[in-house]
Design a protein around this motif. Structure first.
Motif, PDB file in Angstrom:
ATOM      1  N   ALA A   1      15.946  14.437  40.899  1.00  0.00           N
ATOM      2  CA  ALA A   1      15.564  14.380  42.319  1.00  0.00           C
ATOM      3  C   ALA A   1      16.377  13.312  43.049  1.00  0.00           C
TER       4      ALA A   1
ATOM      5  N   ALA B   1      11.057  24.554  39.104  1.00  0.00           N
ATOM      6  CA  ALA B   1      10.649  23.574  38.081  1.00  0.00           C
ATOM      7  C   ALA B   1       9.805  24.250  37.012  1.00  0.00           C
TER       8      ALA B   1
ATOM      9  N   VAL C   1      25.318  21.557  41.025  1.00  0.00           N
ATOM     10  CA  VAL C   1      24.742  22.512  41.985  1.00  0.00           C
ATOM     11  C   VAL C   1      25.160  22.164  43.416  1.00  0.00           C
ATOM     12  N   ASN C   2      25.117  20.872  43.742  1.00  0.00           N
ATOM     13  CA  ASN C   2      25.437  20.456  45.109  1.00  0.00           C
ATOM     14  C   ASN C   2      26.942  20.224  45.323  1.00  0.00           C
TER      15      ASN C   2
ATOM     16  N   GLY D   1      19.452  14.629  44.216  1.00  0.00           N
ATOM     17  CA  GLY D   1      19.325  15.450  45.417  1.00  0.00           C
ATOM     18  C   GLY D   1      19.590  14.585  46.650  1.00  0.00           C
TER      19      GLY D   1
ATOM     20  N   LEU E   1      15.995  22.418  39.495  1.00  0.00           N
ATOM     21  CA  LEU E   1      15.318  21.522  40.442  1.00  0.00           C
ATOM     22  C   LEU E   1      16.213  21.215  41.646  1.00  0.00           C
ATOM     23  N   ALA E   2      17.526  21.283  41.443  1.00  0.00           N
ATOM     24  CA  ALA E   2      18.466  20.986  42.534  1.00  0.00           C
ATOM     25  C   ALA E   2      18.571  22.120  43.545  1.00  0.00           C
ATOM     26  N   GLN E   3      18.071  23.310  43.192  1.00  0.00           N
ATOM     27  CA  GLN E   3      18.157  24.442  44.127  1.00  0.00           C
ATOM     28  C   GLN E   3      17.274  24.196  45.350  1.00  0.00           C
ATOM     29  N   CYS E   4      17.481  24.972  46.389  1.00  0.00           N
ATOM     30  CA  CYS E   4      16.596  24.959  47.560  1.00  0.00           C
ATOM     31  C   CYS E   4      16.101  26.378  47.803  1.00  0.00           C
ATOM     32  N   PRO E   5      14.761  26.622  47.692  1.00  0.00           N
ATOM     33  CA  PRO E   5      13.712  25.703  47.236  1.00  0.00           C
ATOM     34  C   PRO E   5      13.902  25.304  45.768  1.00  0.00           C
ATOM     35  N   PRO E   6      13.377  24.110  45.407  1.00  0.00           N
ATOM     36  CA  PRO E   6      13.513  23.661  44.027  1.00  0.00           C
ATOM     37  C   PRO E   6      12.726  24.542  43.049  1.00  0.00           C
TER      38      PRO E   6
END
Lengths: 191, 154
Positions: free
Chosen positions: A170, A147, A90-91, A173, A140-145
């Protein structure tokens, strides 16, 4: 100038920093102290020497990293690595993805899952439990996470395993934002 | 010290608390890492007040008002408001731009983004300190979000 790697790979590249690493011979006592415990107890890398510019954080970060990835019980080592890979995809941290895909391959003795992940991303068609883990990590890696634990429970993960997946995902992240923003991956055989 | 489990809404003695017990050292180290990024003994060019403001800003960018309210302190720094862009202060503008980039879309960060910080007068140590603050917060916000989901999903 060796070429920068721009595609996901399980061949671990060299990490080239954007900033000057701390020179060991010139390190302050606080920096030397923070460098005592290195990740996986390997030799001091340029990455760790860049992080030594902030020794207070580095001295806590290294034991925290080792505990989250290697402490006994809960989620298997390989599945913690899968959480790390999901975040790194994701990142777009190509270096982290390579290191942790390689560890996953070694632990599972199977390269097909990571080949599928690098080809199709978080939607890769893995066996159901691995697929649920990868998709949770990518969310979970997205922004906002995001879950949603229901698919993990449906895939058979218990509470302790889910806690470890949250922790390892996390943690990446954190790791992705250092590795991907303070330097770049370059080919190993380059001059 | 930061109480991660309280922040995640996990009550003492709850079933999840028992599950988390073997990981107690991780939560203790997480609290120590939080102290190292928001209130270090050697803050360099990033004051404790600015760091607290930035931590709250990142929580807001992640939609976590509870964490933002806790971390911003009694007298919030103006950086705690994601709408604040640093105004005419070039150094503040560069810092806030970088914090927002690394929080929301780190995948887009390049060498050029580090050069923006250098041009704004940040030295190597401050650039690493800023990266650690943002990166730690990315970890904390995901840890808290994940634990809340686990508690709610039981």
């Amino acid at each position: 100038m060796s070429h920068v790697i721009e595609e996901f790979t399980a061949q671990v590249p060299v990490w080239r920093p954007y900033l000057r690493p701390v020179v060991l011979e010139e390190a302050t006592p606080a920096q030397r102290d923070a460098l005592k415990e290195t990740p996986s107890n390997t030799k001091v890398s340029d990455y760790v020497l860049v992080l030594a510019h902030d020794p207070e954080t580095l001295s806590v970060r290294t034991p925290l990293f080792n505990r989250i990835m290697y402490d006994r019980g809960g989620l298997s080592r390989a599945e913690r690595e899968l959480g790390a890979v999901g975040s790194s995809i994701v990142n777009r941290c190509i270096y982290c993805a390579a290191v942790h895909a390689d560890r996953y391959n070694q632990l599972t003795r199977d390269e097909s899952a990571m080949q599928a992940v690098f080809a199709a991303g978080a939607d890769a068609d893995l066996e159901p439990r691995a697929r649920a883990i990868l998709q949770f990590a990518a969310g979970l890696a997205q922004c906002p996470p995001e879950a949603d634990t229901a698919p993990l429970r449906a895939a058979g993960l218990d509470d302790a395993e889910m806690v470890d997946l949250v922790l390892s995902t996390a943690l990446f992240g954190w790791a992705n934002r250092l590795m991907h923003t303070l330097g770049e991956p370059v080919a190993k055989d380059a001059p | 010290m930061l109480d991660v489990l309280a922040l995640a809404g996990i009550a003492e003695g709850s079933p999840l608390c028992t599950v988390l017990e073997p990981r107690a050292p991780v939560f203790e180290l997480t609290a120590r890492a939080h102290a190292a990024v928001v209130a270090p003994g050697e803050p360099g060019g990033l004051s404790h007040a600015l760091r607290a403001g930035l931590a709250a800003r990142m929580a807001r960018l992640c939609g976590d008002e509870k964490t933002a309210a806790l971390l911003q302190g009694a007298e919030p720094h103006e950086a705690a408001d994601p709408a604040f862009d640093g105004g005419s202060d070039a150094r503040a503008t560069a810092i806030l731009r970088h914090v927002d980039l690394l929080t929301v879309r780190p995948r887009d960060a390049t060498r050029g983004d580090v050069q923006v910080l250098v041009a704004a007068g940040l030295d190597e140590a401050d650039i690493v300190r800023l990266a650690e603050l943002v990166s730690f917060m990315a970890y904390l916000l995901r840890l808290v979000a994940g634990l809340r989901a686990l508690e709610e999903g039981r």
